[in-house]
Design an enzyme around this catalytic site. Structure first.
Site: not given
Ligand code: HXC
Length: 260
Positions: A68, A111, A114, A134
């Site tokens: 998400a 997400g 999911e 998460e």
């Molecule tokens: C918003 C995101 C994002 C996310 C990545 N980005 N994931 N933005 N929401 N979930 C953005 C980063 O901020 C970054 O933007 C760009 O994408 C590239 O990501 P990087 O982190 O620079 O890439 P990398 O170092 O290769 O790492 C990849 C990654 C990491 C390991 C996937 O991005 C990460 O940990 N992302 C979050 C994963 C996460 O926690 N997902 C769960 C979310 S909660 P900029 O502007 O800096 O370039 C969820 C709840 C679901 O899903 C509920 C139901 C819908």
């Protein structure tokens, strides 16, 4: 092949296959509201379109979806997020009647994982990784992760993934039964298409009732599920496809299914 462009997804068709590609490359296909609205609209349109028999949902090589959109969510309160009712969209995805094959490469996290588990068959590239991170940002899965992952890979593995937030590789996901097939990155999408083509040849009405009956497992006891399956089995004897399929077998020729 027809291509329609939305803001956050690409939609195309290839013969009887409907393809939706998540397309927010700058943020690794983070699932914001707008993307989810476009996605469900596209899936429902394919579901209504008689010329489409199977749907493929995919992302890019680098990311299926990294979850998400954290930016969009970070300032929400309990009340504001509840009122937005983002999971209504997910419920609509769950109600898509045609089979959805996920073709996954790169990150399928939160997400994203999911969303993959909302699909019916999962083909992954060797570079895919699956996880529910998460916990690392102070929340838990919200779009079915605790329920679906547990049913697919079992309690202990699901606990490990959900409590540590650590991702697993495509090979691990395959060993755990989360993924149907793993292919090299150049081939995973073709592998998904091959499966889609195979299913597209079957009777669409039988495919629909089969998907419905399999999904029923998650909501019912075994005896209710068996009753449900039986009812769908009986219903198929009202279809032309049943007559055609059985006659073709007896006449030793391939069946031609129309979905009636
Ligand atoms: C918003 C995101 C994002 C996310 C990545 N980005 N994931 N933005 N929401 N979930 C953005 C980063 O901020 C970054 O933007 C760009 O994408 C590239 O990501 P990087 O982190 O620079 O890439 P990398 O170092 O290769 O790492 C990849 C990654 C990491 C390991 C996937 O991005 C990460 O940990 N992302 C979050 C994963 C996460 O926690 N997902 C769960 C979310 S909660 P900029 O502007 O800096 O370039 C969820 C709840 C679901 O899903 C509920 C139901 C819908």
């Amino acid at each position: 092949m027809m291509t329609l462009t939305n803001q956050n997804i690409l939609v195309e068709t290839d013969d009887q296959i409907g393809i939706v590609k998540l397309n927010r490359p700058k943020v690794l296909n983070a699932l914001n509201h707008e993307l989810m609205d476009e996605l469900v609209t596209a899936l429902e349109a394919f579901d209504r379109n008689d010329s489409i028999r199977v749907i493929i949902l995919t992302g890019s090589e680098r990311a299926f979806a990294a979850g998400a959109d954290i930016k969009e969510m970070s300032d929400e309160t309990t009340v504001s997020i509840m009122l937005k009712d983002r999971f209504a969209t997910w419920d609509r995805i769950r109600n898509i009647k045609k089979p959805i094959i996920a073709a996954v490469s790169g990150f399928a996290l939160g997400g994203g994982c999911e969303l993959v588990m909302n699909c019916d068959i999962i083909v992954a590239s060797e570079t895919a990784q699956f996880g529910q991170p998460e916990i690392n940002i102070g929340v838990i899965p919200g779009a079915g992760g605790t329920q679906r992952l547990t049913r697919v890979i079992g309690k202990h593995k699901a606990m490990e993934l959900i409590l540590t937030g650590r991702p697993i590789t495509a090979a691990e996901a395959h060993a755990l039964g989360l993924v149907n097939k793993v292919a090299p990155v150049e081939l995973y999408f073709d592998a998904a298409k091959e499966l889609a083509r195979e299913i597209a040849k079957k009777s669409p009405i039988a495919v629909r009732l089969a998907k419905e009956a399999v999904l029923k497992t998650f909501d019912t006891s075994i005896s209710e599920g068996l009753q449900f399956e039986r009812k769908n089995f009986y219903m198929l004897f009202a279809s032309e496809d049943q007559k055609e399929g059985m006659r073709a077998f007896l006449e030793k020729r391939p069946a031609s299914f129309t979905g009636r």
